[in-house]
Scaffold this motif. Sequence first.
Motif, PDB file in Angstrom:
ATOM      1  N   GLY A  37      44.325  35.984  41.046  1.00  0.00           N
ATOM      2  CA  GLY A  37      44.173  37.108  40.123  1.00  0.00           C
ATOM      3  C   GLY A  37      43.576  36.757  38.782  1.00  0.00           C
ATOM      4  O   GLY A  37      43.505  37.604  37.894  1.00  0.00           O
ATOM      5  N   SER A  38      43.103  35.516  38.630  1.00  0.00           N
ATOM      6  CA  SER A  38      42.627  35.074  37.321  1.00  0.00           C
ATOM      7  C   SER A  38      41.151  34.685  37.360  1.00  0.00           C
ATOM      8  O   SER A  38      40.645  34.192  38.368  1.00  0.00           O
ATOM      9  CB  SER A  38      43.441  33.872  36.843  1.00  0.00           C
ATOM     10  OG  SER A  38      42.919  33.359  35.628  1.00  0.00           O
ATOM     11  N   CYS A  96      39.939  35.958  47.135  1.00  0.00           N
ATOM     12  CA  CYS A  96      40.680  35.964  48.403  1.00  0.00           C
ATOM     13  C   CYS A  96      41.679  37.113  48.393  1.00  0.00           C
ATOM     14  O   CYS A  96      41.825  37.824  47.397  1.00  0.00           O
ATOM     15  CB  CYS A  96      41.430  34.634  48.577  1.00  0.00           C
ATOM     16  SG  CYS A  96      42.949  34.525  47.566  1.00  0.00           S
ATOM     17  N   CYS A  97      42.341  37.276  49.508  1.00  0.00           N
ATOM     18  CA  CYS A  97      43.592  38.040  49.585  1.00  0.00           C
ATOM     19  C   CYS A  97      43.468  39.510  49.170  1.00  0.00           C
ATOM     20  O   CYS A  97      44.390  40.073  48.590  1.00  0.00           O
ATOM     21  CB  CYS A  97      44.666  37.380  48.724  1.00  0.00           C
ATOM     22  SG  CYS A  97      44.679  35.581  48.787  1.00  0.00           S
ATOM     23  N   THR A  98      42.322  40.114  49.447  1.00  0.00           N
ATOM     24  CA  THR A  98      42.112  41.516  49.094  1.00  0.00           C
ATOM     25  C   THR A  98      41.697  42.283  50.343  1.00  0.00           C
ATOM     26  O   THR A  98      40.858  41.802  51.102  1.00  0.00           O
ATOM     27  CB  THR A  98      41.001  41.652  48.033  1.00  0.00           C
ATOM     28  OG1 THR A  98      41.325  40.817  46.924  1.00  0.00           O
ATOM     29  CG2 THR A  98      40.868  43.081  47.557  1.00  0.00           C
ATOM     30  N   ALA A 149      38.543  42.248  43.792  1.00  0.00           N
ATOM     31  CA  ALA A 149      39.958  42.198  43.437  1.00  0.00           C
ATOM     32  C   ALA A 149      40.136  42.525  41.955  1.00  0.00           C
ATOM     33  O   ALA A 149      39.166  42.529  41.184  1.00  0.00           O
ATOM     34  CB  ALA A 149      40.528  40.815  43.749  1.00  0.00           C
ATOM     35  N   ILE A 150      41.375  42.759  41.558  1.00  0.00           N
ATOM     36  CA  ILE A 150      41.672  43.116  40.165  1.00  0.00           C
ATOM     37  C   ILE A 150      41.909  41.857  39.340  1.00  0.00           C
ATOM     38  O   ILE A 150      42.684  40.978  39.735  1.00  0.00           O
ATOM     39  CB  ILE A 150      42.896  44.040  40.088  1.00  0.00           C
ATOM     40  CG1 ILE A 150      42.578  45.391  40.735  1.00  0.00           C
ATOM     41  CG2 ILE A 150      43.350  44.241  38.645  1.00  0.00           C
ATOM     42  CD1 ILE A 150      43.758  46.342  40.793  1.00  0.00           C
ATOM     43  N   ASP A 151      41.236  41.784  38.212  1.00  0.00           N
ATOM     44  CA  ASP A 151      41.459  40.708  37.248  1.00  0.00           C
ATOM     45  C   ASP A 151      42.711  41.066  36.454  1.00  0.00           C
ATOM     46  O   ASP A 151      42.761  42.103  35.788  1.00  0.00           O
ATOM     47  CB  ASP A 151      40.242  40.586  36.322  1.00  0.00           C
ATOM     48  CG  ASP A 151      40.303  39.354  35.427  1.00  0.00           C
ATOM     49  OD1 ASP A 151      41.408  39.037  34.954  1.00  0.00           O
ATOM     50  OD2 ASP A 151      39.259  38.737  35.182  1.00  0.00           O
ATOM     51  N   ARG A 185      38.716  45.977  38.512  1.00  0.00           N
ATOM     52  CA  ARG A 185      38.433  45.428  39.831  1.00  0.00           C
ATOM     53  C   ARG A 185      37.069  44.741  39.806  1.00  0.00           C
ATOM     54  O   ARG A 185      36.121  45.130  40.470  1.00  0.00           O
ATOM     55  CB  ARG A 185      38.494  46.529  40.899  1.00  0.00           C
ATOM     56  CG  ARG A 185      38.588  45.983  42.317  1.00  0.00           C
ATOM     57  CD  ARG A 185      38.834  47.082  43.326  1.00  0.00           C
ATOM     58  NE  ARG A 185      40.180  47.623  43.240  1.00  0.00           N
ATOM     59  CZ  ARG A 185      41.263  47.045  43.771  1.00  0.00           C
ATOM     60  NH1 ARG A 185      41.154  45.892  44.404  1.00  0.00           N
ATOM     61  NH2 ARG A 185      42.451  47.607  43.654  1.00  0.00           N
ATOM     62  N   LYS A 186      37.021  43.675  39.016  1.00  0.00           N
ATOM     63  CA  LYS A 186      35.778  42.908  38.854  1.00  0.00           C
ATOM     64  C   LYS A 186      36.083  41.409  38.829  1.00  0.00           C
ATOM     65  O   LYS A 186      35.427  40.644  38.123  1.00  0.00           O
ATOM     66  CB  LYS A 186      35.084  43.300  37.545  1.00  0.00           C
ATOM     67  CG  LYS A 186      34.595  44.747  37.488  1.00  0.00           C
ATOM     68  CD  LYS A 186      33.914  45.016  36.150  1.00  0.00           C
ATOM     69  CE  LYS A 186      33.405  46.440  36.065  1.00  0.00           C
ATOM     70  NZ  LYS A 186      32.748  46.712  34.749  1.00  0.00           N
ATOM     71  N   LEU A 187      37.072  40.987  39.610  1.00  0.00           N
ATOM     72  CA  LEU A 187      37.537  39.607  39.500  1.00  0.00           C
ATOM     73  C   LEU A 187      36.457  38.596  39.887  1.00  0.00           C
ATOM     74  O   LEU A 187      36.258  37.603  39.178  1.00  0.00           O
ATOM     75  CB  LEU A 187      38.781  39.399  40.367  1.00  0.00           C
ATOM     76  CG  LEU A 187      39.417  38.007  40.318  1.00  0.00           C
ATOM     77  CD1 LEU A 187      39.784  37.623  38.892  1.00  0.00           C
ATOM     78  CD2 LEU A 187      40.649  37.958  41.222  1.00  0.00           C
ATOM     79  N   SER A 188      35.765  38.808  40.992  1.00  0.00           N
ATOM     80  CA  SER A 188      34.742  37.839  41.403  1.00  0.00           C
ATOM     81  C   SER A 188      33.599  37.789  40.391  1.00  0.00           C
ATOM     82  O   SER A 188      33.071  36.722  40.080  1.00  0.00           O
ATOM     83  CB  SER A 188      34.209  38.173  42.801  1.00  0.00           C
ATOM     84  OG  SER A 188      33.471  39.369  42.816  1.00  0.00           O
TER      85      SER A 188
END
Length: 269
Positions: free
Chosen positions: A166-167, A200-202, A209-211, A217-220
Amino acid sequence: MKRHFKIILFLLFFGLLNAQEKPIETVYFEFDKFTLHEKEEQIIIDFIKKIDTSKIESIQIYGYCDDRGNNGYNYQLSENRVNTVREILTSNGFNKNKIVIIEGKGRVVVKKDTVENLTETRSKNRRVDLILVKKNSFGRGMYNSFQKNHLVGDRIFFENILFALGSSKLTEKSKQELDKIVLELQKHKTMEFEIRGHVCCTPSYYDDAIDKDTKERKLSLNRAKAVYKYLLSKDINGSRMSYSGRGNKYPLKRGDELDRRVEFFISKI
């Protein structure tokens, strides 16, 4: 035409089977136990001694149980067996960062009426398999370090540039790896590249995924941007690089940790 199509499908399937990694070593456990006898433990120690870790990208550890007992209990038992093997590996000097998949598979179901020696079959299913992945074995054009002669389209994945769940924040270890990359980029001044972030894990129905810091929802994308900004701070010309988020669409299938990554896609040499 149909015959030719069937032949093509067979060849593709056969090729996929051959491409899969096979167990390099296996150790066996007693019924309902997750501790190892000295003889089996020595097999793991000897295994560590004989492999050249400089040529190893990673190791995968999979645990199994026989078909007795319920699913939940057996999954936990298989995970305990995997953890036993992991502890033996690391306590005898194996690099824990190279252990990328640790997975209990639960019980191996057998059809009792089709097995000649049920007792022997069950004993062989109470096991842990160790699978080695050689360096640069991600497939054609995919590397885990800079090579002497790259081509446009090559992708470089650095095993030490990883993120917490998540980071998008760079860890100190990631910064140290990026400092080494800066030196390489200074040697190859004409190389241009795109920094691609992954998660991962989404669930597959989400693009990203969520930052946890920005709540977006722009984690990558944020992971790729963090690397981009760090390289800028080290005087790598911004015109040489761009960045993008790739979500969870391109897993390496080597464990969740390795899917929380960035890759460099070479766009110009």
